[in-house]
Design an enzyme around this catalytic site. Structure first.
Site, PDB file in Angstrom:
ATOM      1  N   PHE A  41       1.091  13.757 -17.756  1.00  0.00           N
ATOM      2  CA  PHE A  41       0.697  14.162 -16.428  1.00  0.00           C
ATOM      3  C   PHE A  41       1.674  13.202 -15.449  1.00  0.00           C
ATOM      4  CE2 PHE A  41      -2.927  15.285 -18.536  1.00  0.00           C
ATOM      5  CZ  PHE A  41      -3.176  16.395 -17.952  1.00  0.00           C
ATOM      6  N   GLU A  42       2.246  12.219 -15.758  1.00  0.00           N
ATOM      7  CA  GLU A  42       3.399  11.673 -14.815  1.00  0.00           C
ATOM      8  C   GLU A  42       4.799  12.451 -14.745  1.00  0.00           C
ATOM      9  OE1 GLU A  42       2.740   9.643 -12.621  1.00  0.00           O
ATOM     10  OE2 GLU A  42       0.615   8.664 -13.326  1.00  0.00           O
ATOM     11  N   GLY A  43       4.922  12.925 -15.901  1.00  0.00           N
ATOM     12  CA  GLY A  43       6.268  13.693 -15.991  1.00  0.00           C
ATOM     13  C   GLY A  43       7.508  12.712 -15.889  1.00  0.00           C
TER      14      GLY A  43
END
Length: 189
Positions: A41-43
Protein backbone atom coordinates in the site's frame (compact mmCIF):
# COMPACT_ATOMS: atom_id res chain seq x y z
CA UNK A 1 33.12 -23.68 32.56
CA UNK A 2 30.28 -25.98 31.48
CA UNK A 3 27.75 -24.00 33.52
CA UNK A 4 28.74 -20.84 31.65
CA UNK A 5 28.36 -22.56 28.27
CA UNK A 6 24.95 -23.95 29.22
CA UNK A 7 23.83 -20.54 30.53
CA UNK A 8 24.94 -18.81 27.33
CA UNK A 9 23.19 -21.45 25.22
CA UNK A 10 19.95 -21.02 27.19
CA UNK A 11 20.20 -17.24 26.89
CA UNK A 12 20.77 -17.41 23.14
CA UNK A 13 17.83 -19.79 22.68
CA UNK A 14 15.58 -17.46 24.68
CA UNK A 15 16.44 -14.59 22.32
CA UNK A 16 15.48 -16.45 19.13
CA UNK A 17 12.29 -15.10 17.52
CA UNK A 18 9.70 -17.52 16.14
CA UNK A 19 9.84 -17.96 12.34
CA UNK A 20 7.98 -15.27 10.44
CA UNK A 21 8.45 -12.50 13.01
CA UNK A 22 10.52 -9.44 12.20
CA UNK A 23 12.41 -7.99 15.13
CA UNK A 24 11.27 -4.43 15.76
CA UNK A 25 12.07 -3.83 19.44
CA UNK A 26 11.66 -6.40 22.18
CA UNK A 27 8.06 -7.47 22.17
CA UNK A 28 7.13 -5.14 19.37
CA UNK A 29 7.47 -7.43 16.36
CA UNK A 30 5.55 -7.79 13.13
CA UNK A 31 5.17 -10.78 10.86
CA UNK A 32 6.14 -10.87 7.20
CA UNK A 33 2.47 -10.55 6.18
CA UNK A 34 2.47 -7.12 7.83
CA UNK A 35 5.65 -6.02 6.05
CA UNK A 36 4.15 -7.19 2.74
CA UNK A 37 0.88 -5.36 3.37
CA UNK A 38 2.63 -2.09 4.21
CA UNK A 39 4.91 -2.39 1.18
CA UNK A 40 1.93 -3.06 -1.09
CA UNK A 41 0.00 0.00 0.00
CA UNK A 42 2.87 2.42 0.49
CA UNK A 43 4.44 1.51 -2.84
CA UNK A 44 8.13 1.75 -3.66
CA UNK A 45 9.51 5.26 -4.21
CA UNK A 46 13.26 5.24 -4.97
CA UNK A 47 13.68 9.04 -4.59
CA UNK A 48 11.82 11.56 -2.40
CA UNK A 49 8.44 12.41 -3.94
CA UNK A 50 5.05 13.70 -2.73
CA UNK A 51 2.50 11.12 -1.56
CA UNK A 52 -1.24 11.38 -2.52
CA UNK A 53 -1.76 14.27 -0.04
CA UNK A 54 1.49 16.04 -0.91
CA UNK A 55 3.82 14.90 1.89
CA UNK A 56 7.39 14.04 0.79
CA UNK A 57 8.08 10.31 1.15
CA UNK A 58 10.67 7.80 0.00
CA UNK A 59 11.11 4.02 0.11
CA UNK A 60 8.00 2.32 1.49
CA UNK A 61 6.22 5.21 3.18
CA UNK A 62 9.14 6.89 4.94
CA UNK A 63 7.91 10.41 5.70
CA UNK A 64 10.80 12.79 5.09
CA UNK A 65 11.73 14.82 8.16
CA UNK A 66 14.26 17.09 6.46
CA UNK A 67 14.68 18.67 3.04
CA UNK A 68 15.27 16.00 0.40
CA UNK A 69 15.05 13.30 3.12
CA UNK A 70 18.55 14.10 4.32
CA UNK A 71 18.00 11.92 7.41
CA UNK A 72 18.02 8.77 5.25
CA UNK A 73 21.48 7.20 5.42
CA UNK A 74 21.14 5.28 2.15
CA UNK A 75 21.90 6.98 -1.14
CA UNK A 76 19.20 7.72 -3.69
CA UNK A 77 17.84 6.08 -5.66
CA UNK A 78 17.01 3.49 -3.01
CA UNK A 79 16.93 -0.17 -3.95
CA UNK A 80 13.95 -2.26 -2.88
CA UNK A 81 16.20 -3.98 -0.33
CA UNK A 82 17.42 -0.71 1.20
CA UNK A 83 13.84 0.63 1.20
CA UNK A 84 12.67 -2.46 3.12
CA UNK A 85 15.51 -1.98 5.61
CA UNK A 86 14.34 1.63 6.09
CA UNK A 87 10.73 0.42 6.53
CA UNK A 88 11.77 -2.06 9.22
CA UNK A 89 13.45 0.71 11.20
CA UNK A 90 10.55 3.11 10.57
CA UNK A 91 8.07 0.62 12.08
CA UNK A 92 9.74 0.64 15.51
CA UNK A 93 8.21 3.86 16.90
CA UNK A 94 4.73 2.72 15.82
CA UNK A 95 5.03 -0.65 17.53
CA UNK A 96 6.23 1.13 20.66
CA UNK A 97 3.36 3.61 20.75
CA UNK A 98 0.77 0.88 20.16
CA UNK A 99 2.34 -1.26 22.85
CA UNK A 100 2.16 1.70 25.25
CA UNK A 101 -1.43 2.63 24.29
CA UNK A 102 -2.98 -0.85 24.35
CA UNK A 103 -3.65 -2.31 27.78
CA UNK A 104 -1.76 -5.46 28.72
CA UNK A 105 -5.14 -7.10 29.30
CA UNK A 106 -5.74 -6.99 25.51
CA UNK A 107 -4.46 -10.15 23.83
CA UNK A 108 -3.56 -9.82 20.14
CA UNK A 109 -2.28 -12.49 17.80
CA UNK A 110 0.42 -11.73 15.23
CA UNK A 111 -2.06 -10.84 12.47
CA UNK A 112 -4.23 -8.61 14.66
CA UNK A 113 -1.07 -6.88 15.89
CA UNK A 114 0.23 -6.53 12.33
CA UNK A 115 -3.02 -4.96 11.12
CA UNK A 116 -2.85 -2.39 13.92
CA UNK A 117 0.83 -1.65 13.26
CA UNK A 118 0.05 -1.05 9.57
CA UNK A 119 -2.75 1.31 10.59
CA UNK A 120 -0.53 3.17 13.08
CA UNK A 121 2.25 3.46 10.50
CA UNK A 122 -0.27 5.06 8.14
CA UNK A 123 -2.15 7.41 10.49
CA UNK A 124 0.46 8.17 13.17
CA UNK A 125 0.77 7.57 16.89
CA UNK A 126 -1.15 10.69 17.94
CA UNK A 127 -4.19 9.56 15.98
CA UNK A 128 -4.05 5.99 17.24
CA UNK A 129 -3.67 7.06 20.87
CA UNK A 130 -6.81 9.21 20.79
CA UNK A 131 -8.86 6.77 18.69
CA UNK A 132 -12.09 5.05 19.64
CA UNK A 133 -10.46 1.83 18.38
CA UNK A 134 -7.87 1.91 21.18
CA UNK A 135 -10.49 3.00 23.75
CA UNK A 136 -12.77 0.12 22.75
CA UNK A 137 -9.96 -2.45 22.87
CA UNK A 138 -8.87 -1.21 26.29
CA UNK A 139 -12.46 -1.39 27.58
CA UNK A 140 -12.44 -5.12 26.91
CA UNK A 141 -14.55 -5.29 23.76
CA UNK A 142 -14.02 -8.16 21.31
CA UNK A 143 -10.81 -7.55 19.33
CA UNK A 144 -12.13 -8.85 15.99
CA UNK A 145 -15.33 -6.82 16.23
CA UNK A 146 -13.51 -3.62 17.19
CA UNK A 147 -10.96 -3.92 14.40
CA UNK A 148 -13.61 -4.75 11.78
CA UNK A 149 -15.80 -1.82 12.83
CA UNK A 150 -13.16 0.82 13.54
CA UNK A 151 -10.41 0.43 10.93
CA UNK A 152 -12.70 1.20 7.93
CA UNK A 153 -13.47 4.61 9.47
CA UNK A 154 -9.85 5.65 8.81
CA UNK A 155 -10.32 6.13 5.07
CA UNK A 156 -9.62 9.84 4.62
CA UNK A 157 -6.53 11.78 3.64
CA UNK A 158 -6.51 15.54 3.30
CA UNK A 159 -10.18 15.56 4.36
CA UNK A 160 -11.46 13.32 1.56
CA UNK A 161 -12.12 9.60 1.18
CA UNK A 162 -9.23 8.00 -0.70
CA UNK A 163 -9.88 4.72 -2.55
CA UNK A 164 -6.38 3.52 -1.62
CA UNK A 165 -7.16 3.96 2.07
CA UNK A 166 -10.47 2.15 1.67
CA UNK A 167 -8.57 -0.80 0.13
CA UNK A 168 -5.82 -0.63 2.75
CA UNK A 169 -8.26 -0.70 5.68
CA UNK A 170 -10.07 -3.67 4.08
CA UNK A 171 -6.72 -5.49 3.72
CA UNK A 172 -5.84 -4.72 7.34
CA UNK A 173 -9.19 -6.09 8.52
CA UNK A 174 -8.65 -9.19 6.38
CA UNK A 175 -5.16 -9.68 7.85
CA UNK A 176 -6.51 -9.27 11.39
CA UNK A 177 -9.09 -11.99 10.76
CA UNK A 178 -6.64 -14.48 9.22
CA UNK A 179 -5.72 -17.42 11.41
CA UNK A 180 -2.51 -16.88 13.34
CA UNK A 181 -0.57 -18.78 15.92
CA UNK A 182 1.36 -16.91 18.52
CA UNK A 183 0.63 -13.94 20.70
CA UNK A 184 2.10 -10.58 19.74
CA UNK A 185 0.65 -8.43 22.51
CA UNK A 186 1.24 -8.06 25.36
CA UNK A 187 3.93 -10.78 25.06
CA UNK A 188 5.68 -12.11 22.00
CA UNK A 189 5.05 -15.80 21.62
Amino acid sequence: MNIIKVSLLCLSLALVKPPGLVDAAGCQSVNQATISLIKEFEGFVPRPAPDPIGLPTVGYGHLCKTKNCGEVAQKFPLTMASAEQLLRSDIVPFTKCLDADISNSVKLNTNQWGALVSWAFNVGCGNTKSSSLIRRLNSGQDVNTVIAQELPKWNKGGGRVLPGLVRRRAAEVKLSQASASGEAHPNCA
